[in-house]
Design an enzyme around this catalytic site. Structure first.
Site, PDB file in Angstrom:
ATOM      1  N   ARG A 223       0.853  -1.186   0.000  1.00 31.84           N
ATOM      2  CA  ARG A 223       0.000   0.000   0.000  1.00 31.84           C
ATOM      3  C   ARG A 223       0.893   1.241   0.000  1.00 31.84           C
ATOM      4  NH1 ARG A 223      -3.239  -2.812  -1.656  1.00 31.84           N
ATOM      5  NH2 ARG A 223      -5.272  -3.414  -0.808  1.00 31.84           N
ATOM      6  N   HIS A 271      -1.174   0.259  -9.846  1.00 36.17           N
ATOM      7  CA  HIS A 271      -1.850  -0.713  -8.960  1.00 36.17           C
ATOM      8  C   HIS A 271      -2.410  -1.895  -9.766  1.00 36.17           C
ATOM      9  CE1 HIS A 271      -3.904  -1.151  -4.806  1.00 36.17           C
ATOM     10  NE2 HIS A 271      -3.755  -2.345  -5.365  1.00 36.17           N
TER      11      HIS A 271
HETATM   12  P1  NDP Z   1      -1.570 -11.791   4.687  1.00 34.85           P
HETATM   13  O1  NDP Z   1      -2.524 -11.260   5.684  1.00 34.85           O
HETATM   14  O2  NDP Z   1      -1.752 -13.173   4.172  1.00 34.85           O
HETATM   15  O3  NDP Z   1      -0.076 -11.709   5.278  1.00 34.85           O
HETATM   16  C1  NDP Z   1       0.394 -10.604   5.959  1.00 34.85           C
HETATM   17  C2  NDP Z   1       1.833 -10.869   6.392  1.00 34.85           C
HETATM   18  O4  NDP Z   1       2.364  -9.670   6.999  1.00 34.85           O
HETATM   19  C3  NDP Z   1       1.950 -11.975   7.447  1.00 34.85           C
HETATM   20  O5  NDP Z   1       3.110 -12.734   7.216  1.00 34.85           O
HETATM   21  C4  NDP Z   1       2.089 -11.193   8.756  1.00 34.85           C
HETATM   22  O6  NDP Z   1       2.819 -11.869   9.765  1.00 34.85           O
HETATM   23  C5  NDP Z   1       2.877  -9.993   8.291  1.00 34.85           C
HETATM   24  N1  NDP Z   1       2.708  -8.856   9.199  1.00 34.85           N
HETATM   25  C6  NDP Z   1       1.553  -8.229   9.537  1.00 34.85           C
HETATM   26  N2  NDP Z   1       1.805  -7.219  10.410  1.00 34.85           N
HETATM   27  C7  NDP Z   1       3.138  -7.232  10.622  1.00 34.85           C
HETATM   28  C8  NDP Z   1       4.013  -6.454  11.442  1.00 34.85           C
HETATM   29  N3  NDP Z   1       3.556  -5.456  12.205  1.00 34.85           N
HETATM   30  N4  NDP Z   1       5.335  -6.748  11.438  1.00 34.85           N
HETATM   31  C9  NDP Z   1       5.809  -7.762  10.669  1.00 34.85           C
HETATM   32  N5  NDP Z   1       5.034  -8.548   9.882  1.00 34.85           N
HETATM   33  C10 NDP Z   1       3.717  -8.271   9.854  1.00 34.85           C
HETATM   34  O7  NDP Z   1      -1.551 -10.734   3.483  1.00 34.85           O
HETATM   35  P2  NDP Z   1      -1.373 -11.039   1.925  1.00 34.85           P
HETATM   36  O8  NDP Z   1      -0.062 -11.703   1.721  1.00 34.85           O
HETATM   37  O9  NDP Z   1      -2.581 -11.698   1.377  1.00 34.85           O
HETATM   38  O10 NDP Z   1      -1.354  -9.555   1.318  1.00 34.85           O
HETATM   39  C11 NDP Z   1      -0.412  -8.590   1.763  1.00 34.85           C
HETATM   40  C12 NDP Z   1      -0.786  -7.232   1.199  1.00 34.85           C
HETATM   41  O11 NDP Z   1      -0.479  -7.167  -0.187  1.00 34.85           O
HETATM   42  C13 NDP Z   1      -2.280  -6.881   1.236  1.00 34.85           C
HETATM   43  O12 NDP Z   1      -2.656  -6.430   2.513  1.00 34.85           O
HETATM   44  C14 NDP Z   1      -2.390  -5.809   0.186  1.00 34.85           C
HETATM   45  O13 NDP Z   1      -2.155  -4.550   0.794  1.00 34.85           O
HETATM   46  C15 NDP Z   1      -1.236  -6.123  -0.776  1.00 34.85           C
HETATM   47  N6  NDP Z   1      -1.720  -6.553  -2.106  1.00 34.85           N
HETATM   48  C16 NDP Z   1      -1.444  -5.741  -3.176  1.00 34.85           C
HETATM   49  C17 NDP Z   1      -1.837  -6.105  -4.434  1.00 34.85           C
HETATM   50  C18 NDP Z   1      -1.474  -5.261  -5.621  1.00 34.85           C
HETATM   51  O14 NDP Z   1      -1.973  -5.513  -6.726  1.00 34.85           O
HETATM   52  N7  NDP Z   1      -0.590  -4.287  -5.479  1.00 34.85           N
HETATM   53  C19 NDP Z   1      -2.601  -7.345  -4.680  1.00 34.85           C
HETATM   54  C20 NDP Z   1      -2.788  -8.164  -3.501  1.00 34.85           C
HETATM   55  C21 NDP Z   1      -2.364  -7.757  -2.245  1.00 34.85           C
HETATM   56  P3  NDP Z   1       2.307 -13.278  10.395  1.00 34.85           P
HETATM   57  O15 NDP Z   1       2.549 -14.290   9.291  1.00 34.85           O
HETATM   58  O16 NDP Z   1       3.179 -13.495  11.551  1.00 34.85           O
HETATM   59  O17 NDP Z   1       0.859 -13.102  10.715  1.00 34.85           O
HETATM   60  C1  OXD Z   2      -5.496  -6.264  -3.189  1.00 36.11           C
HETATM   61  C2  OXD Z   2      -5.102  -5.265  -4.169  1.00 36.11           C
HETATM   62  O1  OXD Z   2      -5.353  -6.010  -1.998  1.00 36.11           O
HETATM   63  O2  OXD Z   2      -5.437  -5.402  -5.352  1.00 36.11           O
HETATM   64  O3  OXD Z   2      -5.964  -7.352  -3.595  1.00 36.11           O
HETATM   65  O4  OXD Z   2      -4.397  -4.305  -3.822  1.00 36.11           O
END
Ligand code: NDP
Ligand code: OXD
Length: 308
Positions: A223, A271
């Site tokens: 983000r 994006h």
């Molecule tokens: P998940 O919820 O599956 O994973 C989040 C990860 O971040 C976990 O490993 C979690 O740790 C870690 N995490 C959360 N908070 C912290 C912190 N404070 N410190 C360290 N690690 C942390 O998310 P996704 O993988 O599904 O997606 C991640 C992000 O990608 C989405 O939220 C979205 O913003 C972005 N996205 C962007 C897209 C685009 O087209 N640009 C498309 C899809 C997603 P733990 O494993 O220990 O819980």
């Molecule tokens: C998502 C994105 O979070 O597209 O899936 O950013």
């Protein structure tokens, strides 16, 4: 009972068609032309206008149409009792893995410089960045981060990962939340795949960039609010970072007069790193809708206390 699709500036007809292809008996409404608000128990949203979901008194579940849920959590008018979930399908992870691999290779093989040189009709060869100087550090080892790490490893990149909790994996070294400095010290190419939460807002700042191993490069696909934009400019101008690939921005669309547009060291995509495929999403949405109707646990339910 009905299922509501709601998004600003997005054509939701293909998703409606895909949902009806999975189950022709579904009653699907598309905002804002909703016939009977009382019947809506399940909503699928992408950036819905804040407070609009208050108009659905029997709402039980809101599903994000993508992986991120920050757009749902920032709407404090959604009742705490409404469960939140999200769409994570295999193609979303595959696209993200390919996007990040591509960004890494573009940096390594000077693609942006060659595109500029072609425009100017100028022949000049540049050394590729050695693979040994391309250790990729993935911040966030969830659905997206783990897919990205796996594809980089298949392509013989060294990977390290950082997440709230340490992962028990044998293909790369995993660091826990309190080991951020050790993780950064090992990382050349930093990939942000964290959810946007109070803890991660503004995490990509100058102090963090300075802790990366040189040469250092940034890929932000999570983000825009993770990044302190002026710190990126300063880091690029002072050689703290070699460059950056950005898919997400504090303000989207990125304003036409934004500083980033004129920076040759910044690659910009609008994006699109990974986009939800309506056909694939439909099965998961219908599954969660039916689970909600029969009181079963939802798939990919969001933990509101963690914020993701
Ligand atoms: P998940 O919820 O599956 O994973 C989040 C990860 O971040 C976990 O490993 C979690 O740790 C870690 N995490 C959360 N908070 C912290 C912190 N404070 N410190 C360290 N690690 C942390 O998310 P996704 O993988 O599904 O997606 C991640 C992000 O990608 C989405 O939220 C979205 O913003 C972005 N996205 C962007 C897209 C685009 O087209 N640009 C498309 C899809 C997603 P733990 O494993 O220990 O819980
Ligand atoms: C998502 C994105 O979070 O597209 O899936 O950013």
């Amino acid at each position: 009972m009905s299922l509501l699709l709601i998004a600003k500036n997005r054509d939701l007809e293909p998703l409606k068609e895909s949902l009806l292809a999975v189950d022709p008996n579904l009653d699907v409404e598309i905002w804002p032309r909703v016939e009977n608000k009382e019947r809506v128990t399940f909503a699928v949203s992408w950036n819905h206008p804040e407070k609009v979901l208050q108009n659905y008194p029997n709402l039980k579940v809101v599903s994000s149409l993508g992986a991120g849920v920050d757009h749902l959590l920032k709407d404090s008018s959604i009742d705490e009792k409404v469960a939140l979930t999200r769409v994570v399908v295999p193609s979303l992870k595959d696209q993200m893995a390919e996007y990040v691999l591509n960004a890494v290779q573009n940096y390594r093989f000077n693609t942006a410089r060659y595109v500029d040189q072609k425009r100017e009709g100028f022949w000049s060869a540049h050394d590729a960045v050695p693979k040994s100087e391309c250790v990729v550090g993935v911040m966030g080892l969830g659905e997206m981060g783990q897919a990205v790490a796996s594809s980089l490893i298949v392509n013989r990149y060294s990977v390290v990962g950082w997440s709230r909790t340490k992962k028990d994996v044998n293909t790369f070294e995993s660091f826990a939340a309190d080991e951020l400095d050790e993780f950064l010290d090992r990382t050349n190419i930093l990939v942000c795949l964290l959810p946007l939460t109070e803890e991660t807002d503004g995490i990509l700042d100058l102090e963090l960039f300075k802790k990366l191993k040189k040469p250092a490069y940034l890929i932000n696909v999570a983000r825009g609010q993770h990044l302190i934009e002026e710190d990126l400019i300063y880091a690029l101008d002072t050689g703290v970072l070699e460059g950056a690939t950005l898919d997400v921005f504090e303000e989207e669309p990125l304003p036409a007069n934004h500083l980033f547009w004129n920076r040759p060291k910044i690659m910009i995509t609008p994006h699109v790193a990974s986009i939800t495929d309506p056909k694939e999403a439909a099965s998961l949405i219908v599954e969660n809708y039916k689970r909600s109707l029969s009181g079963m646990d939802l798939l990919f339910e969001v933990d509101r206390t963690k914020g993701y």
